[in-house]
Write a protein that holds these residues in place. Structure first.
Motif, PDB file in Angstrom:
ATOM      1  N   PHE A  18      -3.283   3.672   6.512  1.00  0.00           N
ATOM      2  CA  PHE A  18      -2.284   3.500   7.635  1.00  0.00           C
ATOM      3  C   PHE A  18      -1.404   2.529   7.525  1.00  0.00           C
ATOM      4  N   GLU A  19      -0.043   2.766   7.681  1.00  0.00           N
ATOM      5  CA  GLU A  19       1.022   1.639   7.581  1.00  0.00           C
ATOM      6  C   GLU A  19       1.411   1.675   9.043  1.00  0.00           C
ATOM      7  N   THR A  20       1.437   0.622   9.750  1.00  0.00           N
ATOM      8  CA  THR A  20       1.980   0.282  11.008  1.00  0.00           C
ATOM      9  C   THR A  20       3.668   0.699  11.111  1.00  0.00           C
ATOM     10  N   PRO A  21       3.978   1.480  11.715  1.00  0.00           N
ATOM     11  CA  PRO A  21       5.166   1.896  12.274  1.00  0.00           C
ATOM     12  C   PRO A  21       6.341   0.794  12.586  1.00  0.00           C
ATOM     13  N   ASN A  52       8.545   5.771  10.399  1.00  0.00           N
ATOM     14  CA  ASN A  52       7.169   5.901  10.217  1.00  0.00           C
ATOM     15  C   ASN A  52       7.477   5.995   8.477  1.00  0.00           C
ATOM     16  N   PRO A  53       6.377   4.809   8.094  1.00  0.00           N
ATOM     17  CA  PRO A  53       6.399   4.965   6.609  1.00  0.00           C
ATOM     18  C   PRO A  53       5.273   5.839   6.198  1.00  0.00           C
ATOM     19  N   ASN A  54       4.489   6.406   6.899  1.00  0.00           N
ATOM     20  CA  ASN A  54       3.304   7.208   6.393  1.00  0.00           C
ATOM     21  C   ASN A  54       3.834   8.469   5.913  1.00  0.00           C
ATOM     22  N   SER A  55       2.861   9.001   4.999  1.00  0.00           N
ATOM     23  CA  SER A  55       2.987  10.420   4.552  1.00  0.00           C
ATOM     24  C   SER A  55       2.649  11.495   5.328  1.00  0.00           C
ATOM     25  N   TYR A  56       2.281  11.291   6.729  1.00  0.00           N
ATOM     26  CA  TYR A  56       1.776  12.156   7.603  1.00  0.00           C
ATOM     27  C   TYR A  56       2.650  11.942   8.911  1.00  0.00           C
TER      28      TYR A  56
END
Length: 159
Positions: A18-21, A52-56
């Protein structure tokens, strides 16, 4: 015993992924004119860019905020409304804010005695992501208001 550790290991792995937005206050707009509004709160809108840097996908579930001009508190509160943020993308989240009329009037009086006046809008966005749960991401925007510069931009001249 091994089975009971599996969910913890999975959760730790996802937390690492998880990467913090990122949240940025990009604009403060007014839905009502602060100089002609004589009753009730002044309606403003905070425009927050959530990256949102996440892939989800993730979901914004609420925004806490506070605003001051000079030393005068103008607003504080919380708005709970869900907004879906797409994977690996930006979404503009608009947050209606009611500014206290008496606070705005006090800030104008303070502004008359000064050339410029500082302001700050700050708060946090509650973001929900799979397995990680709710994470609060702070935002802040501060600066100074220069009424002469604003009037010059509108075409009024001063020496």
């Amino acid at each position: 015993a091994t089975l009971s550790l599996a969910p913890l290991a999975c959760r730790a792995l996802i937390k690492e992924v998880f990467e913090t937005p990122k949240v940025r206050l990009v604009h403060i707009g007014f839905a009502s004119n602060p100089f002609t509004e004589t009753r009730g709160p002044i309606e403003a809108v905070l425009h927050l860019q959530v990256t949102n840097p996440n892939s989800y996908g993730i979901t914004v579930t609420g925004v806490r905020y506070a605003a001051t001009i000079g030393k005068v508190p103008l607003a504080d509160g919380e708005r709970n409304e869900e907004t879906r943020i797409a994977p690996s993308g930006d979404t503009l989240v608009k947050v209606p804010v009611a500014l206290r009329i008496e606070g705005f009037e006090a800030a104008v009086r303070e502004l008359v005695g000064a050339r410029t006046i500082p302001y700050e809008f700050c708060g946090s966005v509650a973001v929900v992501a799979p397995v990680v749960g709710t994470v609060r991401v702070p935002f802040s925007k501060s600066g100074t208001i220069d009424p002469v510069r604003i009037l010059r931009k509108k075409g009024f001249g001063f020496n």
